[in-house]
Motif scaffolding. Sequence first.
Motif, mmCIF file in Angstrom:
data_model
loop_
_atom_site.group_PDB
_atom_site.id
_atom_site.type_symbol
_atom_site.label_atom_id
_atom_site.label_comp_id
_atom_site.label_asym_id
_atom_site.label_seq_id
_atom_site.Cartn_x
_atom_site.Cartn_y
_atom_site.Cartn_z
ATOM 1 N N CYS A 1 -2.800 4.834 2.148
ATOM 2 C CA CYS A 1 -4.152 5.132 1.687
ATOM 3 C C CYS A 1 -4.108 6.203 0.599
ATOM 4 O O CYS A 1 -3.042 6.698 0.242
ATOM 5 C CB CYS A 1 -4.999 5.607 2.858
ATOM 6 S SG CYS A 1 -4.320 7.073 3.665
ATOM 7 N N ASN B 1 -9.606 -0.179 3.922
ATOM 8 C CA ASN B 1 -10.546 -0.397 2.810
ATOM 9 C C ASN B 1 -11.803 0.469 2.851
ATOM 10 O O ASN B 1 -12.693 0.289 2.028
ATOM 11 C CB ASN B 1 -10.947 -1.874 2.692
ATOM 12 C CG ASN B 1 -9.767 -2.763 2.428
ATOM 13 O OD1 ASN B 1 -8.940 -2.479 1.568
ATOM 14 N ND2 ASN B 1 -9.658 -3.840 3.189
ATOM 15 N N ASP C 1 -4.646 1.620 5.706
ATOM 16 C CA ASP C 1 -4.319 1.079 4.387
ATOM 17 C C ASP C 1 -5.549 0.880 3.508
ATOM 18 O O ASP C 1 -6.588 0.393 3.954
ATOM 19 C CB ASP C 1 -3.623 -0.273 4.529
ATOM 20 C CG ASP C 1 -2.204 -0.164 5.041
ATOM 21 O OD1 ASP C 1 -1.801 0.928 5.488
ATOM 22 O OD2 ASP C 1 -1.491 -1.173 4.991
ATOM 23 N N HIS C 2 -5.365 1.247 2.254
ATOM 24 C CA HIS C 2 -6.347 1.060 1.179
ATOM 25 C C HIS C 2 -7.645 1.826 1.390
ATOM 26 O O HIS C 2 -8.604 1.623 0.641
ATOM 27 C CB HIS C 2 -6.626 -0.423 0.924
ATOM 28 C CG HIS C 2 -5.397 -1.204 0.568
ATOM 29 N ND1 HIS C 2 -4.721 -1.034 -0.615
ATOM 30 C CD2 HIS C 2 -4.703 -2.120 1.282
ATOM 31 C CE1 HIS C 2 -3.666 -1.843 -0.632
ATOM 32 N NE2 HIS C 2 -3.632 -2.500 0.508
ATOM 33 N N ALA D 1 0.833 -1.213 0.000
ATOM 34 C CA ALA D 1 0.000 0.000 0.000
ATOM 35 C C ALA D 1 0.861 1.254 0.000
ATOM 36 O O ALA D 1 1.476 1.588 1.008
ATOM 37 C CB ALA D 1 -0.929 -0.003 1.208
#
Length: 169
Positions: A91, A126, A107-108, A72
């Motif tokens: 991110c 996410n 992350d993400h 990431a």
Amino acid sequence: MSIILPVKGINPEFGNDCFIAPNATIVGDVKMGNKCSVWFNAVVRGDVNSITVGDESNIQDGAVIHATYLKAATVIGNRVNIGHNAIVHGCTVKDNVLIGMGAIVMDHAVVNEFCIIAAGSVVLENTICESGYIYAGTPAKKIKPITEEQRALLNKLPDNYIMYSDWFR
């Protein structure tokens, strides 16, 4: 003096008119746009993956910007305000966003344009934050649309930080 170091032969790159506080740390694969600022005790650590920061964004005191090895990268758009002691990790933060003081974005996650992440909130891995809303809490949830006053604030804050940067030149 600021700590600006290469990692594995990759040096940070800066656009024009950036302000880097004397005790900020920026290392590795970091690409920063024009008129950005990295404030006191902030860390931008592009050692395990890339970090890209757009134009006129500010990373305020004590903030940490990092990524996840092989998984990431971190992408921060134009005119983004990363509040004091926030953590932005692996991110995507799009243009005209405020990440509040002490907030964490994992992350993400994707924080879309004209979002406010409230102080102390945690945007989980996410999560997709819809454009034009305030997100708050742990985990962060969509609270309400931003007001016209808040939109004006998102437009004004980057200019304030460009002005503050000039005080130190």
